[in-house]
Scaffold this active site. Structure first.
Site, short mmCIF file in Angstrom:
data_model
loop_
_atom_site.label_atom_id
_atom_site.label_comp_id
_atom_site.label_asym_id
_atom_site.label_seq_id
_atom_site.Cartn_x
_atom_site.Cartn_y
_atom_site.Cartn_z
N ASN A 10 4.02 -5.47 7.99
CA ASN A 10 3.07 -5.86 6.96
C ASN A 10 3.58 -5.51 5.53
OD1 ASN A 10 0.90 -6.38 4.87
ND2 ASN A 10 -0.33 -4.95 5.84
N LYS A 12 2.71 -6.15 2.90
CA LYS A 12 1.64 -6.15 1.45
C LYS A 12 2.26 -6.56 0.45
CE LYS A 12 0.40 -2.03 3.90
NZ LYS A 12 -0.70 -0.52 3.99
N HIS A 96 -8.00 -6.50 7.14
CA HIS A 96 -7.08 -5.16 6.67
C HIS A 96 -7.91 -4.29 5.72
CE1 HIS A 96 -3.88 -2.61 5.06
NE2 HIS A 96 -3.31 -2.60 6.06
N GLU A 98 -7.23 -2.52 3.38
CA GLU A 98 -7.11 -2.86 1.91
C GLU A 98 -7.92 -4.11 1.08
OE1 GLU A 98 -2.90 -2.81 1.87
OE2 GLU A 98 -2.88 -0.63 2.42
N GLU A 168 -6.15 0.74 12.87
CA GLU A 168 -5.45 1.43 11.74
C GLU A 168 -6.62 2.42 10.92
OE1 GLU A 168 -1.99 -1.02 10.00
OE2 GLU A 168 -3.94 -1.74 9.12
N GLY A 174 -0.51 4.59 4.59
CA GLY A 174 0.19 4.83 3.37
C GLY A 174 -0.03 6.12 2.65
N SER A 214 1.23 4.85 8.87
CA SER A 214 2.15 5.86 8.57
C SER A 214 2.82 5.75 9.93
CB SER A 214 1.54 7.07 8.29
OG SER A 214 0.99 7.30 7.04
P1 PGA Z 1 1.47 2.07 6.34
O1 PGA Z 1 0.60 0.83 6.31
O2 PGA Z 1 2.42 2.10 7.56
O3 PGA Z 1 2.23 1.90 5.02
O4 PGA Z 1 0.67 3.13 6.54
C1 PGA Z 1 0.32 0.25 7.55
C2 PGA Z 1 -0.72 -0.99 7.22
O5 PGA Z 1 -1.55 -0.84 6.37
O6 PGA Z 1 -0.74 -1.79 7.84
#
Ligand code: PGA
Length: 261
Positions: A10, A12, A96, A98, A168, A174, A214
C-alpha cells in the site's frame, strides 16, 4: 494449507511517475512462485495506469487504495469502481484505518464501497483493526467483530469468496510497533471464528486474511508463519524495493517450507 499468500504494498499518498517506474522495475526482476504467492501493489490513483502498463499482470496485481460508494455521475473528485475496472485493476482497499480516521468513514460507508467493488467484479481487501485505547480496554475482539459484520453483513457465501481481509491494528500502522506474531495470530483466529459463525467453514477456511502494521523484511517471516496469517499489507516498507523484496522472500520461504505453525 490451501490459502495462497498475498503480499500487498500500500503505497498510500506517495510516489511520482519516476519513483513508481523504478519501484516496479525492481520488483519485476524478483523471483517468486505465483502458484503459492501473489504480489500486488496499491499505488495512488494517478499512478494506476502507469503501474498497470509496467507490470506483467500474471506476476504483479494492481489495486486502488479506495473507491467511491457511488455509481459514475456528479460526484466531484470521486473515483467509481467502473473506472478501476476500466484501467485494469484487480483489487481495491476499503476501510483502511486512515480513511476511517481522517475521512470519517464508518462501517456503513465501508459496506457500500465494498458492494460497489463486488458489483463490478473487483476484489475488495477490507481493513479492520482496533485503536490502541480499544486494545488497552480489552475491546479488540468487539471492535473487529463490529467492523466485520458492519462491512460484510448480508453478503452470501459466494460473494465472500471474492473478498480478502486485512487485520491492521491501528497502533501498529506506521509506528514501527508491530504486533507480535502471537498477538496477530490471536486476532486472525478470532476473525476466522467470526467467519465460521456468520457463514460457514468453507468461507472461514478459504478467505485470505492479511496482517498489516509495520511489517518489514526483518519481522515478516515470523508473522507470515502463523497459521491464520495469509500475507501482509505493507505500507512504509513497500516503498523501499529492498524491504519489499525481503518481505516477498519471507513469504516464499514460509509458503514453500510449509512452516506455518
Ligand atoms: P505500515 O502501513 O506498514 O507503514 O505500518 C500498513 C498499512 O497502513 O497498510
Amino acid at each position: 494449507m490451501a490459502r495462497k499468500s498475498l503480499i500487498a504494498g500500500n503505497w498510500k499518498m506517495n510516489g511520482t511517475r519516476q519513483s513508481a517506474s523504478d519501484l516496479i522495475a525492481a520488483l519485476k526482476v524478483l523471483n517468486w512462485e505465483t502458484q503459492v504467492l501473489e504480489v500486488a501493489v496499491f499505488p495512488p490513483f494517478h499512478l494506476l495506469s502507469l503501474a498497470l502498463a509496467a507490470v506483467s499482470p500474471a506476476l504483479i496485481a494492481v489495486g486502488a487504495q479506495d473507491v467511491s460508494a457511488q455509481k459514475p455521475g456528479a460526484f466531484t473528485g470521486e473515483v467509481a469502481a467502473e473506472f478501476l475496472v476500466d484501467v485494469g485493476c484487480q483489487y481495491a482497499l476499503v476501510g483502511h484505518s486512515e480513511r476511517r480516521q481522517y475521512h470519517r468513514e464508518d462501517d456503513a460507508l465501508v459496506a457500500a464501497k465494498l458492494r460497489r467493488l463486488l458489483e463490478v467484479g473487483l476484489k475488495p481487501v477490507v481493513c479492520v483493526g482496533e485503536l490502541l485505547a480499544e486494545r488497552e480496554q480489552g475491546q479488540t475482539f468487539d471492535v473487529v467483530a463490529r467492523q466485520l459484520s458492519g462491512a460484510l453483513g448480508g453478503l452470501n457465501a459466494e460473494q465472500m469468496g471474492n473478498v480478502a481481509l486485512a487485520y491492521e491494528p491501528v497502533w501498529a500502522i506506521g509506528t514501527g510497533k508491530v504486533a507480535s506474531p502471537a498477538q496477530a495470530q490471536e486476532v486472525h483466529a478470532f476473525i476466522r471464528q467470526c467467519l465460521m459463525q456468520q457463514w460457514n467453514k468453507s468461507v472461514a477456511d478459504g478467505l485470505q486474511v492479511l496482517y498489516g502494521g509495520s511489517v518489514n523484511a526483518a519481522n515478516a517471516k515470523d508473522l507470515l508463519a502463523q497459521k491464520d496469517i495469509d500475507g501482509a499489507l505493507v505500507g512504509g516498507a513497500s516503498l523501499k524495493a529492498q524491504e519489499f523484496a525481503g518481505i516477498i522472500a519471507a513469504g516464499m520461504a514460509v509458503a514453500t517450507a510449509g512452516v506455518r505453525v
